[in-house]
Enzyme design. Structure first.
Site, PDB file in Angstrom:
ATOM      1  N   ASP B 175       0.784  -1.165  -0.028  1.00 36.39           N
ATOM      2  CA  ASP B 175      -0.108   0.026   0.005  1.00 36.39           C
ATOM      3  C   ASP B 175       0.938   1.184   0.314  1.00 36.39           C
ATOM      4  O   ASP B 175       2.152   1.125   0.341  1.00 36.39           O
ATOM      5  CB  ASP B 175      -0.708  -0.151   1.297  1.00 36.39           C
ATOM      6  CG  ASP B 175      -1.966   1.119   1.144  1.00 36.39           C
ATOM      7  OD1 ASP B 175      -2.279   1.683   0.040  1.00 36.39           O
ATOM      8  OD2 ASP B 175      -2.593   1.340   2.355  1.00 36.39           O
ATOM      9  N   HIS B 322     -10.144  -1.245  -6.984  1.00 39.06           N
ATOM     10  CA  HIS B 322     -10.125  -0.019  -5.964  1.00 39.06           C
ATOM     11  C   HIS B 322      -9.169   1.078  -6.366  1.00 39.06           C
ATOM     12  O   HIS B 322      -9.476   2.341  -6.344  1.00 39.06           O
ATOM     13  CB  HIS B 322      -9.304  -0.722  -4.773  1.00 39.06           C
ATOM     14  CG  HIS B 322      -8.891  -0.078  -3.570  1.00 39.06           C
ATOM     15  ND1 HIS B 322      -9.999   1.191  -3.052  1.00 39.06           N
ATOM     16  CD2 HIS B 322      -7.983   0.671  -3.031  1.00 39.06           C
ATOM     17  CE1 HIS B 322      -9.299   1.739  -2.196  1.00 39.06           C
ATOM     18  NE2 HIS B 322      -8.045   1.454  -2.184  1.00 39.06           N
TER      19      HIS B 322
END
Lengths: 413, 459
Positions: B175, B322
């Site tokens: 991330d 996403h």
């Protein structure tokens, strides 16, 4: 099928405004099953709204927005056929209306046609929109089932399309799959183009031939613009909250706004000219976009009483994304229109700056917005793009396509 | 209007310019309530000298501070001055309007939050970072002692964060790769060498008082009779997001089983990658659609890709994935140029860190809470954080999809699906559970150093 965009504008009896608001609130609280206006029965209707405009100078008036298929008379027949009682009760709160027998004549007499309007999905009747949606859902489900047992890679594009076609031919009602008429007839497409060319040519010739007058106009315009005083305060939080409370429940949202036209004939006629040009451009846009904005189903501008500009829009997505679309893609056009109204951000040469001042423009837009007391949409989960895609699926579902077009068609799902 | 340059860094809190992740892997967030105004100011005055600025080159620990609207009101801003702040900040994150806009429904309703709702309001946020666990514990003890001795503030909640740079979030994916570069900070080269790509965004999108992407400043908050009170400040969005790791992996397992009921880890990871838009290693699907070229724990911070030219149809990174919803890059409106320009006005700087133990077995519900302390910085909460949340992540019609929301973090509507585009046609997966639940949150204002001194002295 040609669509019609118009409003019916009537003066409200000030003594009955409270009961009118109450009645509209009842309708809004149950759009689908209220006893006054059974919207879902109105198969010609795309979008409708009721808005009340109240300012101290004028008497309050009621704006009934209608975006429907076909001509006014057949639409009013359908409306009154299902909702005579409800419409009667609404207009009993307005001046000049007396009895149900005169309803159709009364409504017709109070029609205000827009100075400019935009339609996102030209030539697609509300009924077709709903049928196309249904066809797409049936085919989506069929594909899901198919891929539940076999992987998609097991099919070539042509095989897959054949399977779909066979399914349509054997299992789906022809009402959902038979060919649709073209969005517009040849004449409907051609005439506005001819008009546009004529008008542009004429405007060009006049601007050059009367060059001194053009210069004088620009000078006069800049004088006006330098004297303008834009609003700089943020919109009231309570007002914005009030508007936001009704937003984002379905795919689309509604925006109704009333702005005062800057005083004097100069701005009024300039606005009329700009709207005339905007309408011409909207009539000749063939991609379903308004100045590049792909998310507006129906929008229109009407000058009311020669002193106010009414704007009604039925758009996809959130208010913020709509306003951003406006700023990013259409700031020239919308500045050209709204810079003729009081409070708009500082503008140069009619179309420069203005809406590009994002924060002041958004504050202006919220400040001018009035609550949509009743607002109905016939297809609450479809964007303009969805309607286009569904329509494209339907139009080509049973035709012969090349392999390349087959691949493109399959991407529509 | 002034452009941001190094001369302002000493007035900007360090956290705005750096995540500290490099040399301060440990963090803890403290949520406080003001209990007595005079004593709170006294405590604040002492604290002010400890707050890390953009020019401090600290290696041991960093401390930063932010305030909610009720805190600023108590600390002396007038009602009129508060109106100059962003509307969502004034109203707070847990109002019914914001709840609907942010999609905090179902289990995420503010009524269930452990902080930030009307039942558990917070005033002040302290963000503490340290070079190691011991350093963190020592500083935390000092801070907490100071707080309890102050008599002016009370500790509502202490939120521990997981150790960095183990930047993999709990679902297992790398991330924090894509991050805009603030113009004038000189970080372009750093970002470029880390991710192969750098989007430089106007400073005014993240720091108040400077030009934003529309070449105008966002509203500068007023305070203590100063029109430039907000200068060098920013809005900090904090959301505590619980991640249901076992639900995520069990859903992947269930959904990828073949006719004989067998699923493979590879199939699950591929579906997970389709949901995220990157492989577990961080490799973008747009560049590597079929397999992850990198085997975790090796990471791939490649951010040098765009959708329009290579992946328009979503055959690599699905249209609703996403990372595509939260940063659509050049994929919107069939017009890459307009898309890039639009998207630049909706960027945020992400500064979150994960919390909770890593799952020993991702398929098993061990009853422990874990997730992400999502933190982002922006100048205009409505145009940036809320827009991404509402118009992109939770929008069922995003880019002409039907009834889908962000497959990773979205709220779920009835009959929701997620489409995975491919040839000859898309597949869809159905009835995704909510993998993420909001557990708390608030909008904060992170003032510049000069403004912080005003808050502390009350004048």
């Amino acid at each position: 099928m040609k669509q019609t965009v118009l409003t019916i504008i009537t003066e409200i009896d000030p003594l009955k405004i409270a009961s009118l608001k109450e009645l509209l609130a009842k309708i809004q609280s149950d759009l689908y099953h209220n006893p006054y206006l059974p919207f879902p029965s109105l198969t010609l209707l795309h979008f409708a709204s009721f808005v009340i405009v109240q300012n101290s100078a004028d008497a309050p008036f009621l704006i009934f927005e209608n975006n429907f298929d076909g001509d006014l008379s057949s639409y009013l027949d359908q409306l009154l056929g299902f909702a005579e009682n409800g419409i009667d009760q609404i207009y009993k709160c307005c001046k000049g209306y007396h009895q149900p027998q005169q309803l159709k004549a009364f409504l017709t007499a109070n029609v205000v046609k827009p100075n400019a309007y935009h339609i996102g999905n030209v030539g697609r009747a509300a009924k077709d929109v709903s049928n196309n949606r249904q066809l797409r859902i049936i085919l989506e489900t069929y594909l899901d089932k198919l891929f539940g047992t076999t992987k998609p890679e097991a099919y070539t594009s042509n095989q897959l399309r054949k399977n779909l076609q066979e399914y349509v031919n054997t299992q789906v009602s022809p009402a959902l799959s038979q060919p649709l008429p073209p969005h517009q007839t040849f004449a409907e497409k051609l005439m506005p183009q001819v008009w546009k060319i004529l008008v542009l040519a004429l405007a060009g010739v006049l601007a050059i031939a009367l060059f001194p007058i053009t210069l004088g106009f620009i000078y006069w315009l800049r004088r006006h613009e330098r004297a303008d005083r834009p609003y700089t305060d943020p919109a009231s939080l309570a007002h914005v909250d009030d508007l936001m409370k009704t937003e984002n429940f379905i795919t689309q949202n509604h925006l109704a706004s009333i702005t005062a036209i800057k005083p004097g004939p100069f701005r009024l006629y300039l606005l009329k000219a700009v709207l005339f040009a905007a309408n011409l451009l909207a009539r000749t846009s063939n991609k379903g976009t308004l100045s590049g904005i792909p998310s507006i189903h129906f929008a229109h501008w009407s000058i009311i009483g020669n002193n106010q500009l009414l704007f009604l829009s039925n758009f996809d997505g959130s208010w913020s994304s709509y306003l951003d679309d406006f700023i990013d893609k259409a700031s020239t056009g919308l500045t050209g229109i709204w810079s003729n109204t009081v409070g708009f951000p500082e503008t140069r040469f009619l179309v420069l700056d203005g809406a590009r001042d994002e924060l002041h423009f958004k504050a202006f837009a919220r400040g001018m917005q009035v609550p949509s007391l009743v607002w109905y949409c016939a297809y609450p989960d479809l964007t303009v793009q969805h309607i286009d895609k569904d329509s494209a699926i339907r139009e080509e579902v049973l035709t012969n396509l090349s392999e390349e077009d087959t691949k493109k068609w399959l991407k529509l799902f | 209007m002034a452009k941001l340059d190094a001369s302002s860094f000493s007035d900007i809190q360090g956290f705005v310019l750096s995540s500290y992740a490099g040399n301060m892997p440990c963090a803890n967030y403290l949520l406080l309530k003001i209990t007595e105004l005079g004593l709170c100011r006294q405590w604040l005055s002492q604290l002010t000298s400890l707050i890390t600025t953009g020019t401090d080159r600290k290696t041991d620990f960093s401390l930063n501070i932010a305030f909610t609207a009720p805190a600023l009101q108590q600390l002396g801003l007038t009602a009129k001055e508060l109106q100059s702040f962003s509307a969502p900040f004034q109203e707070g994150m847990s109002t019914p309007l914001r709840q609907q806009l942010l999609g905090d429904n179902g289990n995420s309703i503010p009524g269930n939050w452990s902080w930030g709702n009307p039942e558990n309001p917070v005033d002040i946020l302290l963000l503490l970072f340290a070079s190691g666990e011991e350093q963190l514990a020592a500083q935390l003890l000092l801070l907490e002692t100071g707080i309890s001795n102050s008599g002016g503030v009370a500790l509502i909640k202490s939120l521990a964060a997981g150790r960095q740079p183990d930047a993999e979030e709990h679902f297992g994916f790398l991330d924090g790769i894509g991050q805009p570069v603030i113009e004038g900070t000189g970080r372009e080269q750093k970002q470029l060498s880390r991710t192969g790509h750098a989007t430089v965004v106007k400073a005014g999108e993240f720091i108040l008082g400077y030009e934003n992407e529309m070449l105008k400043p966002d509203p500068l908050p007023e305070g203590f009779n100063r029109a430039d009170f907000g200068l060098n400040g920013t809005y900090l969005v904090f959301r505590q997001l619980e991640q249901h790791v076992n639900e995520f992996w069990n859903y992947l397992d269930k959904t990828t089983r073949d006719a004989s009921g067998v699923s493979s880890r590879a199939a699950q990871e591929k579906l997970g990658a389709k949901i995220v838009g990157r492989w577990k290693s961080g490799t973008p699907l747009t560049n590597h659609p079929h397999t992850d070229p990198v085997v975790p724990p090796v990471v791939n911070q490649d951010n040098n890709f765009s959708f329009a030219a290579k992946d328009d149809a979503g055959f690599g990174c699905p249209i609703g994935a996403h990372i595509r919803r939260t940063n659509p890059r050049d994929s919107l409106f069939n017009d890459p140029e307009v898309s890039l320009r639009t998207v630049k006005r909706h960027r945020i700087i992400r500064r979150g860190r994960s919390y909770g133990d890593r799952s020993a077995n991702v398929y098993i519900n061990d009853g422990k809470e874990r997730g992400l302390h999502f933190i982002c910085l922006n100048s205009n909460i409505e145009r940036q954080f809320e827009f991404i949340q509402q118009s992109w992540a939770n929008n069922p019609s995003f880019d002409a999809l039907n009834n889908e929301t962000d497959p990773l973090i979205g709220q779920r509507n009835e009959g929701n699906v997620f489409s995975i585009q491919g040839c000859p046609a898309r597949t869809r997966i159905h009835n995704l559970p909510e993998f993420v639940t909001t557990k708390g949150g608030a909008y904060f204002f992170m003032p510049g150093i000069a403004a912080l001194k005003k808050i502390a002295t009350g004048a």
